[in-house]
Write an enzyme that holds these catalytic residues in place. Sequence first.
Site, PDB file in Angstrom:
ATOM      1  N   GLU B  53       0.804  -1.217   0.000  1.00 42.75           N
ATOM      2  CA  GLU B  53       0.000   0.000   0.000  1.00 42.75           C
ATOM      3  C   GLU B  53       0.842   1.273   0.000  1.00 42.75           C
ATOM      4  OE1 GLU B  53      -2.421   0.248   3.784  1.00 42.75           O
ATOM      5  OE2 GLU B  53      -1.606  -1.763   3.895  1.00 42.75           O
ATOM      6  N   SER B  54       2.134   1.132   0.195  1.00 44.17           N
ATOM      7  CA  SER B  54       3.011   2.287   0.036  1.00 44.17           C
ATOM      8  C   SER B  54       3.099   2.732  -1.419  1.00 44.17           C
ATOM      9  CB  SER B  54       4.415   1.956   0.550  1.00 44.17           C
ATOM     10  OG  SER B  54       4.940   0.844  -0.146  1.00 44.17           O
TER      11      SER B  54
END
Lengths: 260, 260, 288, 288
Positions: B53-54
């Site tokens: 999700e980064s």
Amino acid sequence: MSDPGYDADEIMTVAAARQLKNGMVCFVGIGMPSAAANLARLSHAPDVVLIYESGTIGSKPDLLPLSIGDGELSETALSVVSVPEMFRYWLQGGRIDVGFLGAAQIDRFANINTTVIGDYARPKTRLPGAGGAPEIATSAKEIFVMLRMTPRAFVAQLDFVTSLGHGSGGKSRAKSGARGRGPTRVITDLGILEPDPESHELRLTSLHPGVRLPDAEAACGWKLARAADLAETPAPTAGELAALRDFKSRTAAAGAGRPK
Amino acid sequence: MSDPGYDADEIMTVAAARQLKNGMVCFVGIGMPSAAANLARLSHAPDVVLIYESGTIGSKPDLLPLSIGDGELSETALSVVSVPEMFRYWLQGGRIDVGFLGAAQIDRFANINTTVIGDYARPKTRLPGAGGAPEIATSAKEIFVMLRMTPRAFVAQLDFVTSLGHGSGGKSRAKSGARGRGPTRVITDLGILEPDPESHELRLTSLHPGVRLPDAEAACGWKLARAADLAETPAPTAGELAALRDFKSRTAAAGAGRPK
Amino acid sequence: MAEITSLREAVGALIRNGDSVAFEGFTHLIPSAAGLEAIRQGKRDLGLIRMTPDLIYDQIIGMGLARSLTFAWGGNPGVGSLHRLREATECGWPRPLVLDERSHADMANAYAAGASGLPFAVFRGHIGDDLPKVNPAIKRVTCPFTGEELAAVPALNPDVAVIHAQRADRKGNVLIWGILGVQKEAVLAARRSIVTVEEIVDELNAPPNACILPSFTVGAVCPVPHGAWPSYAQGYYKRDNRFYKAWDAVSREREVFQAWIERHVLATSDFAEFEASLKAAAKETAHV
Amino acid sequence: MAEITSLREAVGALIRNGDSVAFEGFTHLIPSAAGLEAIRQGKRDLGLIRMTPDLIYDQIIGMGLARSLTFAWGGNPGVGSLHRLREATECGWPRPLVLDERSHADMANAYAAGASGLPFAVFRGHIGDDLPKVNPAIKRVTCPFTGEELAAVPALNPDVAVIHAQRADRKGNVLIWGILGVQKEAVLAARRSIVTVEEIVDELNAPPNACILPSFTVGAVCPVPHGAWPSYAQGYYKRDNRFYKAWDAVSREREVFQAWIERHVLATSDFAEFEASLKAAAKETAHV
């Protein structure tokens, strides 16, 4: 009248360019605005930030682009973002000082038509359409419009409102929810018009050298108001003309130019 | 029971890794899921696409990352996008086959808590919070959950629902508007649980070698159901263990690893 | 146009007591030096905003300088809890902390809405979770075409955004690469902004379509080499995982934490002195 | 995973009669070869979608292959009108064309909503303009926090998106740089997609944070060198402004247009032959 040493398009472009102050962030519409905005950058406003809706931010084209997405704009830009980002983060985000638009038709409140002449469903002339203009017109802090003054362009009643100017005048724009001050200058080949602070009806505020008031009145489809202190536009300086012609001849030499 | 040659965390990681099929697009949650997803990539599923999700898409870390935003993930990725883009175009866009989550608490319908133990306003234990989990849980095509099985983790009643599993069971998830099938596997250190197709209550479907049914029942805070054809998880192969240990020792040698 | 100034000046001029401040960073490029400078200057009653609060928020909260926290995930990644954040939420020490708790999708959309000049963000989220029960800011809107209900949250428009980036040029144009997080959105959404950078260069040499914040979108640019430590700056230095682990022990007890801040932050005048102070302490320990 | 195929196969397999198709490109990277191939294969009843329809849409519309056009700006940039588009809208020739007319902001947001799996897009737009009067798809939503009214449009999710890009690798991962337009959003929003590329390479060698469409998001990748001509591909060739100007004369009269399509498109079997045919014609003219 003797030959002033420049033509009507040249003084229109120079007069438009002068409206841009150094450091302004300018969203540049397709067509004549691009020539004016770049002339500003190449003359008195080297730090003007030119943004094109193709996604280029801080473009410094050496040649006049034919379209709003030429390689020249992208290769000389500080940054190139996607079109959705351009419209969301940059235009709608409120980061644009001036939106610089062209038009096919304009009315006395600087509302603009670039959609159709005639009925929408059965148009007499189908024009290209809105492009980015409706949201430029209602998001930038102010709007400059640039078009040649003729009775077919300056009409009493638009066939279609593509982009909001001052609506029906008075406080109508302020009540509409639009952001920004709307059109503050309309720069033409005959002179410059600005909205009255109260009624927001366009008034002629400056005539280009050699243009007589009746010429402008005859070119306008409504009874044209004028400012009490109607000025004469200073003639293009030698430097301005040199910068403009240099830009155009570079463009022509490269075969990349916008046809006149 | 004799030493099987691997520990409980190892078989949990191996069992979880096996759930990922080659070519799947996997949104990898923080913690143990990252080890399992990378083991899959380094063993039977070389073309699994790992998304963090980064913003990293197609990461192929050589070392086990300590966080979901390590440089190792970014430098080995096919593409790195902004976090808003990740959540809009990639997760919400419906492009994720499997969301792989950890949890602090889970209930019989595989709802998850990572927010608080105790009352929200005056928590006994404040946990890190939701992170990406609520929308991973309701956007990916299916969800794998990975956590150790203890009565404190497998609880009859969650203190807080951070991420939807199968809600109150039956058709409640289908009616909720959530996308995807929800949790299809819960992989623990004792065995694997899967939801009943109708009631959506978790049932034990596989026990790891050497684990007895009463061990699993004692580790569960509700009366644990089991599949009629309860299986034994195949023991980790030498190849799987070698790949996992190699990965972990590389990580430890680099001083970059996640503490056990 | 961005002004290139010292970090001390920028924090002094641009962060005011009571401001909502987003020190953003997503594992990568965390603006540590700026966070410590805010502590050093005693900026207080801050409404902190961050998707993934980590050490710098543990420090600011532990010093009692925050009134509220808008966040989605607060932990020490791969290590464990943020003890100062836990003590504030569990015991109200040193002062109670109002939580405005979200999810990542929620906050990422809310920042993007803020950057886009929209009053709210719409996304498909908060389905079946309890966050809307404890956070009244999470509402729902109905699609006018399909009738579907979607989550709606107010745009995030911090008073100040603070980020760390790799590079700026002398005009103040900023270049970021690698994991981008929500930093660009945070700066574009904020009223004021501070960008600390590894270095100021003559030419950005940015690749096409790089993540750039033009000078006219930034308030202050402050050269602070190593300013994201213990997080990392891709192309400059790696994440100091050892310090993240060591923080667990430093932050566990109030007194140890306070002594650490006193010695290394309050008794130093800038980030370079802070780093020297930590190094000196490490040497002492090694000598014992 | 994307399949690497010929353009003929891709258009044959992925574009169906009646489909809504977005051949996207924003001055840069216009998928000309793919548009011509659709004409060659006689794909019909197409619901065309494009922010800035230009020559390829003039060609498809002029051949009577389109039933509708969703668009914001239809012209020959810097040159003038699209005569085939004008004749279709002004005279209904060769068949009436249903217009779904928008603005750029509107369509850019609608594509982004489509790529984001949202049913609609919200933006601050269509204030005081007449487009909502002629387009019932433009509605309004109310912000649940401020009460402000904003424009809402349905997400754009074309059946097929067709774009041109600079490069793909052998796995079908696609790299685009320069002016990006809405091409990434169009592909992500579409059910099926075709990407023509200048070349297939062993390694993309993409800079950090480049615009990439991973293989798993793409249907077919087709190597078609020069396939964006007369538009341009940054890093490969420049825009052929002369042809844009020449198109004005070709497209002005029905018969001239039809003869041009017959000779150069329908009588050729692919884009290379089309280019050779144009070259031969230019030689003839020069010899006269």
